[in-house]
Structures are given as structure tokens and as C-alpha cells.
Design a protein around this motif. Structure first.
Motif, short mmCIF file in Angstrom:
data_model
loop_
_atom_site.label_atom_id
_atom_site.label_comp_id
_atom_site.label_asym_id
_atom_site.label_seq_id
_atom_site.Cartn_x
_atom_site.Cartn_y
_atom_site.Cartn_z
N GLY A 105 9.97 11.24 -30.07
CA GLY A 105 9.81 9.63 -30.14
C GLY A 105 10.94 8.72 -31.09
O GLY A 105 11.08 9.44 -32.14
N ARG A 128 7.59 3.69 -24.52
CA ARG A 128 6.63 4.56 -25.18
C ARG A 128 6.71 4.79 -26.67
O ARG A 128 5.38 5.01 -27.23
N ARG A 158 4.40 1.71 -27.77
CA ARG A 158 3.18 2.01 -27.42
C ARG A 158 2.42 2.85 -28.48
O ARG A 158 1.25 2.70 -28.90
N ASP A 159 2.96 4.01 -28.69
CA ASP A 159 2.30 5.04 -29.49
C ASP A 159 2.14 4.52 -31.03
O ASP A 159 0.93 4.78 -31.57
N ARG A 160 3.30 3.88 -31.44
CA ARG A 160 3.23 3.58 -32.83
C ARG A 160 2.29 2.23 -32.92
O ARG A 160 1.40 2.09 -34.05
N GLY A 213 -0.61 2.16 -31.32
CA GLY A 213 -1.96 2.63 -31.16
C GLY A 213 -2.29 3.49 -32.55
O GLY A 213 -3.53 3.46 -32.98
N ASP A 214 -1.28 3.80 -33.51
CA ASP A 214 -1.56 4.64 -34.48
C ASP A 214 -1.62 3.91 -35.55
O ASP A 214 -2.15 4.36 -36.82
#
Length: 552
Positions: free
Chosen positions: A63, A184, A187-189, A191-192
């Protein structure tokens, strides 16, 4: 850069997971009565296509990291703020965070910096110095295109002929996958770490408010500071917002493509090129020996002309020196290009039986390259004669530079025949980049103006209309013309430069220098009848000029 080595045996040695108890669950897109993994929507007899890039590209990288994300957004923001007003030092400023983003992505993927990668990267950044120095658009365009090609080579680390050719264009296949990879990661970061993002946004907002408030106070307190702040701050008006949004998107997509290419480069070197069928010695060597004899006869005649038979040849042919030069330059240029094609095809079908065959190939092709170098020298000499007769133009200096570079390629082929051809593809690519950089640094428009001014001082003609169409790089040389020619030529430059109101980051050094010269010694506009001097040329005891159509 080299890829991170993967340990395939680690996966095979790992302990197997315990079997799940109960009936197997059908995966999405399958039917309960079908084997697991079967797609019910797939037509029978059809197979998923495997593209060429899928075979050449390594597995997806990890990522996107925060350092890479920051460099990508910095590139996009600087593109929107700086590139809307034109090209200058801003291209180099924008390229710095994009380069850092690619470096961070490659490091997170486990790639190691290699010497040739550093050469391509430094060369690409050096080429972007041409827009900062020169105002002429044509060398700037060549420099920007070459910088993109070198940057792509730095990302992919190619060394073979297909690798160098496709690697210079390899940035474009990474555009779509790079955008998906960046999305991606964001989006992942998000959410975390929503809390950290909110903290960063609040900190940035507070910093902006403080800068605006105290910057406005200091600007209203001191006029000099206000001028400095105004010159350093980009002028982002509402009218050009769509254009700036487009530049933001271009910078964002380009930086993401560069970062993804650095993390997961396409292995263009894996494209296999099958060698041609080897011919026997007589079949292969006979046409090339005949061609060598033809070249030798032409070279012998050229040496006779250069050593004293020049006047005799002109007398027998009835040609002027300029006509003799113009008659053969283009033919010799095409002969040089075709010889490079002949050498490439001859190497493909060369005999490969043993040491004797290698000696034959080196001897025949080496002699052909040496004779072609004399042809290159003859072509450059003809161009020199024509320029001496009619002056230097953009097209003439361009084709002369191309012919000179072809001579360098022939020398590199000769060296490869002695030392080996392993580095030949990269050496030719590097020579092309060095040629483009040198062409921009010598200031071709300034060189054209200087040569025409020197011809005028030698009681030759000068084409005023042509010189008016050059860029601001020509102003220092045109400033040396005597009056009233100086004012007649520089009046248009003075008018155009006075209308320009570009910020510092989109103004080249050539433009700044021309403006300083005209401010110190302005052109005397309106008091001289330039048409009485001859708007086409000042015919001071010289022969008629021949710029119409530009024979070269």
C-alpha cells in the motif's frame, strides 16, 4: 533499481491451516453444484486473457505510504499553483516532489538505487533546467519530452533494446493502475486513522489562518514586504480555476503513475527478441563489401575536393558554393540514417560460427562505420558552406545537430564492436539526452542571431524579418547591431516583453536578461523608417538573401 527478492519456500514450509468443519460454502459467483472457484457467468470454452503487461509486471506493490502520499499531493498542488502561467523554473520545482514520491515508493517496495537509475534521474532533472534558462519554445519542448523519457527509464531500469525503447514510454501504462493504487491507499488510511486525519486538517487550517492574518498585517505595514509577498505568491484567480483543476489532476495522476512505476516497474527487458537466421559468410559479406567499395569511392572523391579540387569541381559543374552545398546535404543525411539501419539488419543476420565469423563481422561493419563517419563530416562541411553563404536558421542548426548526433552513434557502434555491445542501448539513449541538453544550453536562437550579426559586420546581408521572429534569447546578440537596425529589430521584442506580466516561476532567464537589456538601452521606436532599410533584408553590398521557404 533492483527488486526485492522474495522467499518462495517460506510459503511452502508454513504449517497448513486446520480444515473447517461443516459443509463447504459456495464462493460468490459460483453455483452450489459446481466446483469451488467456477464462475457461472463465464461462457464455456473461454479463458481469461493475459495481457502483455500482466506478464511483464511484478506482483502489486504494498500500500502507498504516507511519505509517498504527501509527495504526490505536493506535486498536484504545485502543478495547480505554478504551471498555469507558463513554463520556466516551475517545471523543475514540480518535478522535485514527484521524484521524491517515486523514491519513497521504491524504497517501501524494497528496491535499491542503482547507478544507471541515478544517471537517468539526474539527467531528467538537468533537462528540466532548459525551460528555466531558455525562452525559445522548440528546445524547451525537446527537453521536456526527453526529461519524461529519462524519468521513465529511471523507474524501470531497462538495459536491452526493447527495454530502452519501451521503457522510455513505460510511464503511461502505470497511469490507470497508479490511480487505483493511490485511491485504495487513501481509502484504507482514512478508515484506519480518521482521528489523525482530522488533527492534520485542523493543524493545516490553523496554519493557513495564521499565515493569512499576519501576512496581511506585515504587507500593509511595509510596501517592500508587500511587493516581495506578491511576487512570491501565485496569482490564483477564479477565472482560471478550471485550468488549475486540470493541472492539479495532471500532476496528481502523473505523480501516482511515477510512484507506482517505481514500486512495481514493468520489466520490458523480459521481451524476447529472436535473433535472425545466421547466413553463411559469402552470402552475408558480399553485399556489404560492395557497399563499402561504393562508400570508399565517394569518400576518395570528397577527400580530393577538400584537398584542392573544390574550385575545379565547381567550375566543371557550373555550381556556386552554396548550390553545391545544398545539392548534397539531405542525401548525405539520409545515407547516414540508412547505414544505421543496414548495420542493425546486418548484425541480425550475421554469421555466428566462431572467432573467424566475429572477425569478419567486425571488419566489414567497422569499415562501413568509419567510411560513414567521413560522409557525416562531408555533410557537415556542406552545411557550413551553405550557412556561410545564406546565414543560420532554426531548421539548418537543427538538422546539423541531428547529423552530428548520428556521427556520435556511429562512434558508439565502433566502440561496442571492440568492447562489447552490452551497454550500447543505454549509451545511445544517454547520448541523445546529452545532445538535447547541450542543444538547449547553447541557446540556438542566440547562436542564430549571433551568426547573422557577425555576417552583417562582414559586409553581408541580414534578414530583419527572420530575426524578429526569434525568441527573447536572441536579444543579447541583436543588441550589438548598429543603429538604426538595432531599434528596427528590437522594437517588436520590447513591445512584447512590456506586455508580459508573468510571475518569477514561469519566467526564463533568457526573458529576464532580454528585459534588462531593453530597459537599460530601449529601442528607439517610431523615429526610424525601418521599411526604408528593407523589411526583408538590409542589402548592403551583398547578394540577395535566400530565406524564403528555408531550403533546409
Amino acid at each position: 533499481m533492483s527488486d526485492r527478492s522474495s522467499d518462495a519456500s517460506a510459503a511452502s514450509d508454513a504449517p497448513a491451516a486446520p480444515a473447517a468443519v461443516g459443509p463447504p460454502k459456495a464462493s460468490p459467483g459460483t453455483h452450489p453444484g459446481m466446483p469451488p472457484g467456477t464462475d457461472v457467468w463465464k461462457r464455456p470454452g473461454r479463458h481469461e486473457p493475459i495481457g502483455l503487461l500482466t506478464q511483464l509486471r511484478p506482483p502489486p506493490p504494498p500500500g502507498i505510504g504516507p511519505a509517498t502520499l504527501g509527495a504526490v499531493f505536493a506535486t498536484a498542488l504545485l502543478s495547480a499553483l505554478l504551471l498555469a502561467d507558463g513554463l520556466g523554473p516551475n517545471l523543475l520545482i514540480v518535478a522535485v516532489p514527484a521524484t521524491l514520491g517515486a523514491f519513497f515508493a521504491a524504497r517501501s517496495a524494497g528496491r535499491v538505487l542503482r547507478p544507471w537509475t541515478a544517471v537517468w534521474a539526474v539527467g531528467g532533472l538537468a533537462l528540466l533546467a532548459v525551460p528555466a534558462l531558455r525562452d525559445a519554445g522548440w528546445p524547451v519542448f525537446l527537453a521536456v519530452v526527453s526529461a519524461i523519457a529519462l524519468g521513465s527509464l529511471a523507474l524501470h531500469g531497462s538495459r536491452s533494446w526493447p527495454g530502452v525503447f519501451f521503457g522510455s514510454l513505460g510511464l503511461f501504462p502505470s497511469i490507470a493502475v497508479g490511480v487505483r493504487w493511490g485511491w485504495r491507499g487513501v481509502r484504507d488510511r482514512a478508515g484506519d486513522s480518521r482521528g489523525r486525519i482530522r488533527t492534520a486538517v485542523r493543524s493545516a487550517a490553523v496554519a493557513v489562518v495564521l499565515l493569512v492574518v499576519f501576512g496581511a498585517l506585515f504587507a500593509s505595514a511595509d510596501a517592500a514586504f508587500a511587493d516581495l509577498l506578491g511576487s512570491l505568491t501565485p496569482d490564483a484567480s477564479v477565472g482560471d480555476s478550471p485550468w488549475r483543476l486540470f493541472l492539479f489532476a495532471v500532476g496528481l495522476v502523473g505523480a501516482l503513475a511515477a510512484a507506482y512505476g517505481a514500486a512495481a516497474p514493468v520489466r520490458w527487458d523480459h521481451i524476447a527478441v529472436r535473433p535472425g537466421r545466421a547466413r553463411n559468410r559469402a552470402e552475408w559479406a558480399l553485399p556489404l563489401i560492395v557497399l563499402n567499395l561504393l562508400f570508399a569511392a565517394f569518400v576518395a572523391l570528397q577527400l580530393v575536393v577538400l584537398l584542392g579540387g573544390y574550385d575545379k569541381v565547381l567550375k566543371e559543374t557550373g555550381l556556386t558554393p552554396a548550390e553545391y552545398a545544398r545539392q548534397g546535404f539531405w542525401q548525405l543525411l539520409w545515407a547516414t540514417v540508412l547505414i544505421l539501419l543496414v548495420v542493425a539488419l546486418a548484425l541480425r543476420w550475421a554469421p555466428r560460427g566462431g572467432p573467424r565469423d566475429r572477425t569478419l563481422v567486425r571488419g566489414v561493419l567497422g569499415a562501413l562505420c568509419v567510411l560513414t563517419l567521413v560522409v557525416v563530416a562531408s555533410a557537415l562541411r556542406r552545411m557550413d558552406l551553405y550557412v556561410d553563404a545564406f546565414g543560420l536558421t532554426r531548421l539548418r542548426i537543427s538538422v546539423a545537430a541531428v547529423e552530428l548526433w548520428l556521427g556520435v552513434v556511429l562512434i558508439l557502434i565502433l566502440v561496442a564492436g571492440v568492447l562489447g555491445a552490452r551497454l550500447l542501448p543505454r549509451a545511445i539513449a544517454a547520448s541523445a539526452a546529452v545532445g538535447v541538453l547541450a542543444f538547449g544550453l547553447i541557446s540556438p536562437d542566440g547562436l542564430i542571431a549571433q551568426q547573422n550579426v557577425e555576417r552583417y559586420r562582414s559586409d553581408r546581408t541580414i534578414d530583419l524579418d527572420y530575426l524578429k521572429g526569434l525568441s527573447a534569447d536572441a536579444v543579447p546578440a541583436l543588441d550589438k547591431l548598429p543603429e538604426p537596425l538595432r531599434s528596427c529589430v528590437l522594437e517588436s521584442y520590447q513591445r512584447d516583453l512590456s506586455r508580459l506580466d508573468t510571475p518569477w516561476y514561469s519566467t526564463s532567464w533568457g526573458e529576464v536578461r532580454a528585459r534588462d537589456i531593453l530597459e537599460e538601452h530601449p529601442a528607439d521606436s517610431g523615429t526610424t523608417d525601418c521599411y526604408s532599410l528593407g523589411t526583408k533584408s538590409d542589402r548592403r553590398g551583398g547578394q540577395g538573401e535566400e530565406h524564403s521557404g528555408d531550403a533546409y
